[in-house]
Design an enzyme around this catalytic site. Structure first.
Site, PDB file in Angstrom:
ATOM      1  N   CYS A 114       0.815  -1.210   0.000  1.00 37.95           N
ATOM      2  CA  CYS A 114       0.000   0.000   0.000  1.00 37.95           C
ATOM      3  C   CYS A 114       0.856   1.271   0.000  1.00 37.95           C
ATOM      4  CB  CYS A 114      -0.872   0.026   1.242  1.00 37.95           C
ATOM      5  SG  CYS A 114      -1.921  -1.399   1.400  1.00 37.95           S
ATOM      6  N   ARG A 117       5.360   0.147  -6.024  1.00 43.17           N
ATOM      7  CA  ARG A 117       5.291  -0.679  -4.826  1.00 43.17           C
ATOM      8  C   ARG A 117       4.373  -1.887  -5.020  1.00 43.17           C
ATOM      9  NH1 ARG A 117       6.699   2.318  -0.005  1.00 43.17           N
ATOM     10  NH2 ARG A 117       5.282   1.041   1.204  1.00 43.17           N
ATOM     11  N   TRP A 150      -2.865  -2.690  -1.579  1.00 44.44           N
ATOM     12  CA  TRP A 150      -2.424  -4.054  -1.889  1.00 44.44           C
ATOM     13  C   TRP A 150      -3.165  -4.923  -0.884  1.00 44.44           C
ATOM     14  CZ3 TRP A 150       0.333  -8.093   0.497  1.00 44.44           C
ATOM     15  CH2 TRP A 150       0.895  -9.050  -0.368  1.00 44.44           C
ATOM     16  N   ASN A 164      -2.027   2.185   5.806  1.00 44.33           N
ATOM     17  CA  ASN A 164      -1.101   1.099   5.440  1.00 44.33           C
ATOM     18  C   ASN A 164      -0.871   0.257   6.677  1.00 44.33           C
ATOM     19  OD1 ASN A 164      -0.806   2.352   3.008  1.00 44.33           O
ATOM     20  ND2 ASN A 164       1.382   2.799   3.232  1.00 44.33           N
ATOM     21  N   GLY A 165      -0.746  -1.049   6.491  1.00 42.63           N
ATOM     22  CA  GLY A 165      -0.446  -1.919   7.635  1.00 42.63           C
ATOM     23  C   GLY A 165      -1.608  -2.839   7.943  1.00 42.63           C
ATOM     24  N   GLU A 215      18.974 -16.703  -7.797  1.00 40.96           N
ATOM     25  CA  GLU A 215      18.533 -15.348  -8.151  1.00 40.96           C
ATOM     26  C   GLU A 215      18.009 -15.303  -9.594  1.00 40.96           C
ATOM     27  OE1 GLU A 215      17.678 -12.784  -6.794  1.00 40.96           O
ATOM     28  OE2 GLU A 215      17.911 -11.151  -8.212  1.00 40.96           O
ATOM     29  N   LYS A 221      14.221 -14.219 -10.612  1.00 40.72           N
ATOM     30  CA  LYS A 221      13.905 -13.137 -11.567  1.00 40.72           C
ATOM     31  C   LYS A 221      12.936 -13.640 -12.622  1.00 40.72           C
ATOM     32  CE  LYS A 221      14.806 -10.301  -9.919  1.00 40.72           C
ATOM     33  NZ  LYS A 221      15.559 -10.154  -8.702  1.00 40.72           N
ATOM     34  N   GLU A 262       9.352 -14.232 -11.207  1.00 43.47           N
ATOM     35  CA  GLU A 262       8.668 -12.995 -10.798  1.00 43.47           C
ATOM     36  C   GLU A 262       8.007 -12.263 -11.956  1.00 43.47           C
ATOM     37  OE1 GLU A 262      11.981 -10.931  -8.609  1.00 43.47           O
ATOM     38  OE2 GLU A 262      10.315 -10.467  -7.269  1.00 43.47           O
ATOM     39  N   HIS A 279      19.565 -35.646  -6.919  1.00 50.56           N
ATOM     40  CA  HIS A 279      18.818 -36.136  -5.755  1.00 50.56           C
ATOM     41  C   HIS A 279      17.336 -35.808  -5.841  1.00 50.56           C
ATOM     42  CE1 HIS A 279      22.514 -37.336  -3.809  1.00 50.56           C
ATOM     43  NE2 HIS A 279      23.028 -36.146  -4.104  1.00 50.56           N
ATOM     44  N   LYS A 295       6.721  -4.033  -4.159  1.00 52.11           N
ATOM     45  CA  LYS A 295       8.122  -3.647  -4.039  1.00 52.11           C
ATOM     46  C   LYS A 295       8.577  -3.694  -2.586  1.00 52.11           C
ATOM     47  CE  LYS A 295      12.037  -2.120  -5.657  1.00 52.11           C
ATOM     48  NZ  LYS A 295      12.869  -3.183  -6.268  1.00 52.11           N
TER      49      LYS A 295
HETATM   50  O1  M6R Z   1      13.415  -4.370   0.049  1.00 53.12           O
HETATM   51  P1  M6R Z   1      14.020  -5.686   0.365  1.00 53.12           P
HETATM   52  O2  M6R Z   1      15.367  -5.859  -0.211  1.00 53.12           O
HETATM   53  O3  M6R Z   1      13.996  -6.008   1.834  1.00 53.12           O
HETATM   54  O4  M6R Z   1      13.053  -6.744  -0.324  1.00 53.12           O
HETATM   55  C1  M6R Z   1      13.223  -8.112  -0.165  1.00 53.12           C
HETATM   56  C2  M6R Z   1      12.405  -8.878  -1.166  1.00 53.12           C
HETATM   57  O5  M6R Z   1      11.041  -8.627  -0.981  1.00 53.12           O
HETATM   58  C3  M6R Z   1      12.786  -8.514  -2.609  1.00 53.12           C
HETATM   59  O6  M6R Z   1      14.137  -8.719  -2.851  1.00 53.12           O
HETATM   60  C4  M6R Z   1      11.953  -9.342  -3.600  1.00 53.12           C
HETATM   61  O7  M6R Z   1      12.303 -10.684  -3.525  1.00 53.12           O
HETATM   62  C5  M6R Z   1      12.162  -8.762  -5.006  1.00 53.12           C
HETATM   63  N1  M6R Z   1      10.899  -8.665  -5.659  1.00 53.12           N
HETATM   64  C6  M6R Z   1      13.088  -9.568  -5.820  1.00 53.12           C
HETATM   65  O8  M6R Z   1      13.182  -9.146  -7.134  1.00 53.12           O
END
Ligand code: M6R
Length: 603
Positions: free
Chosen positions: A2, A27, A76, A100-101, A479, A483, A486, A502, A598
């Site tokens: 949010c 975000r 969100w 927010n929260g 990683e 990516k 996502e 395994h 985000k």
């Molecule tokens: O803001 P942060 O680095 O704490 O965020 C951690 C994860 O939420 C963030 O890296 C998330 O996995 C990304 N969407 C990865 O691309």
């Protein structure tokens, strides 16, 4: 997650609110809305969908939104599905709020409201707040009603409220960020400074328990002990341009292109040309402590977690210390073993991630020496830790984290060399090499852009991918897989190459391509190629990222030979590009992928 924006000044609030909300789109959100105080009335427009949908609705409905005081929100969904009625602001005739929260005791409040014959119409926790304020407004002035309602809330919240009968915005925060922006003729509020950098660089950061009343000319804050308090104004030098696309189609590709620059910015101001690292000012930790450090505990989430996992080997090598890297959401509910000279490191791009933040709180309560590595200036995690080393990556807008990752790595490498140096290791050669990394990264970006595009064209229709790596390349494989999933919504699994036999090998057939990340470094290279043979024997397709040719690969992405220790900085780039171009071929919303946010400010 949010986002909140609020404005009180001389301009028409609606344009500033919509602008601010657009800047918060990154975000991640599912609905949006605004409330404006017009002549003795509060008008609210909200909708499921994007800011553009909200703007169209405002035009379509021809609602009079002329007014100088307003609040806006991007939601969100947590409590209740993403639809128009659950969207914020939530309002009555007298008051409108954005939040927010999560209000943990909203059911208790709901019962209290029912006892007073007040019932909710939405599924949200937030509506209970506005109904509570409205109930108290019968007997008291808005400021008091707001304060009394906030006093009843349990959980995390950043709240902004406007009232029919007063020209103020009331704010409250607890465990959810809220800033006040100040310009010559207006006062703003937002959950995140990026919403306001177009208007001001002067900010006040509210603290947990603060309640603030803002008018056009005045900011009054009371703290959790009910005392009037002055919170200092901080100047944040982020430019408006750095948070814009600058000719690129998406923020993600812009941010990959900026990756080398962000590493350069992060290291250059901390390393001199003679290879000395200057972290002392940011790292006010006794050298004796660092010399006798006996454990490093790193906690982070998502990509930041992978940065920690990648740097583990480097930190262990140079500090001669056990390094544990933990996922935030697991760590905070575990019973970790700490040692006497235990350094705790929280890594976070946003500085807001709830799981990382609460882990940091836990570490502080356990008496550990805490350090955070954060990108967003003055964010929660940055301010909460005993020390903070900022990554100087500039604003990262795309939900998929890219340039922040490389900058985090560069801080962790510097830290390893810095502690190594204190412990008597000669690290001059390594530090010199680190200084060359931005240049190598920049060349890699240029050299692999076209090839990754071609690979994406060939492979974008596959439904499953496997990513394999060994040693320092294992977290890079993780990683790469993260990516891809996502932003392309393709199932991708990262695995240590040797572990494939395994279990995951059962997935291998001609429809599951495997991306293998393997620089020519023994024993890793030969062992990984043996794993590739196992894939080939099962008709699997192989995309190899390496500086050594191999007949085994269906496609090879040739990278330049370099020092193995530093290869994560370079190998991650084509993986980010591959994910980007695959998502581009599939036509997805790259910067705001579905379901993702985000800053993940809830558990
Ligand atoms: O803001 P942060 O680095 O704490 O965020 C951690 C994860 O939420 C963030 O890296 C998330 O996995 C990304 N969407 C990865 O691309």
């Amino acid at each position: 997650m949010c986002g909140i924006v609020g404005y009180i000044g001389q301009e028409n609030a609606i344009n500033i609110l919509l602008n601010g909300l657009s800047a918060l789109e990154y975000r991640g959100y599912d609905s949006a809305g605004v409330s404006i105080k017009t002549d003795k009335k509060i008008e609210t427009v909200k909708t499921k969908g994007k800011i553009m949908d909200l703007a169209s609705l405002i035009i379509e409905k021809k609602i009079n939104l002329n007014g100088h005081i307003g609040i806006g929100h991007t939601r969100w969904a947590t409590h209740g599905i993403p639809n128009t009625i659950n969207a914020h602001p939530h309002f009555t005739d007298n008051v409108s709020i954005v939040h927010n929260g999560i209000i943990e005791n909203y059911r208790v409040i709901e019962n209290e409201l029912k006892e007073n014959s007040i019932t909710k119409t939405t599924e949200t926790d937030t509506e209970t707040i506005v109904l509570l304020i409205d109930m108290f407004l019968k007997d008291m002035i808005p400021q008091k009603a707001f304060k009394k309602a906030v006093g009843k809330l349990k959980g995390s919240f950043a709240i902004a409220a406007i009232f029919k009968d007063t020209d103020t915005i009331m704010l409250a925060r607890n465990e959810s960020p809220l800033v006040v922006g100040i310009s010559d003729d207006a006062v703003y509020t937002a959950s995140d400074i990026s919403a306001l950098i177009e208007y001001t660089n002067k900010f006040i950061f509210l603290e947990d328990g603060d309640i603030a009343e803002i008018t056009q000319n005045e900011i009054k804050i009371i703290d959790k002990n009910d005392k009037n308090i002055e919170r200092g104004i901080k100047i944040i030098e982020w430019s408006k341009e750095s948070a814009q696309k600058g000719g690129y189609k998406h923020f993600m590709i812009k941010e990959i292109a900026e990756e080398s620059e962000s590493v350069k910015n992060t290291i250059q101001s901390r390393i001199d040309t003679n290879g000395n690292i200057y972290l002392k000012e940011e790292l006010e930790i006794d050298e004796d402590f660092l010399n006798n450090i006996d454990r490093i505990t790193i906690v982070a989430c998502g990509t930041s977690y992978y940065a920690g996992l990648t740097a583990k080997a480097v930190l262990e090598k140079y500090t001669n210390t056990i390094v544990n890297v933990e996922i935030g959401s697991e760590f905070r509910y575990s019973s970790p073993i700490f040692s006497k000279n235990n350094l705790f490191i929280a890594i976070s791009q946003s500085g807001e991630t709830a799981d990382t933040k609460e882990s940091l709180r836990f570490a502080k309560q356990s008496g550990l020496n805490t350090l955070s590595i954060v990108n967003v200036k003055e964010s929660e995690i940055a301010r909460m830790a005993d020390n903070c080393i900022y990554t100087l990556a500039g604003p990262e807008i795309s939900v998929a984290s890219t340039k922040a990752f490389a900058s985090q790595l560069s801080v962790l490498y510097m830290l390893a060399f810095h502690i190594g140096n204190i412990k008597g290791k000669d690290v001059k050669k390594e530090v010199q090499y680190l200084l060359e990394i931005p240049h190598i990264m920049q060349n890699t970006f240029k050299q692999t852009k076209k090839t990754t595009q071609l690979l994406a064209k060939k492979y974008h229709k596959y439904k499953n991918f496997l990513y394999l790596g060994r040693g320092i390349m294992y977290p890079i494989a993780l990683e790469g897989a993260l990516k891809l999933k996502e932003i392309s919504y393709i199932h991708a699994e990262g695995y240590p190459a040797g572990e494939m036999k395994h279990g995951p090998i059962a997935l291998i057939d001609e429809n599951t391509p495997t991306v293998i990340v393997s620089p020519n470094k023994e024993p890793f290279y030969s062992k990984t190629i043996s794993n590739a043979e196992e894939i080939k024997a099962r008709n699997g397709k192989i995309i190899l990222l390496s500086d050594k040719e191999s007949q085994i690969a269906d496609d090879i992405l040739n990278l330049k030979s370099m020092d193995y220790l530093f290869s994560p900085f370079v190998y991650v780039i084509p993986l980010q590009l591959l994910a980007y171009y695959i998502a581009l071929y599939l036509g997805h919303d790259i910067d705001q992928p579905r379901n993702l946010a985000k800053s993940v400010t809830v558990e």
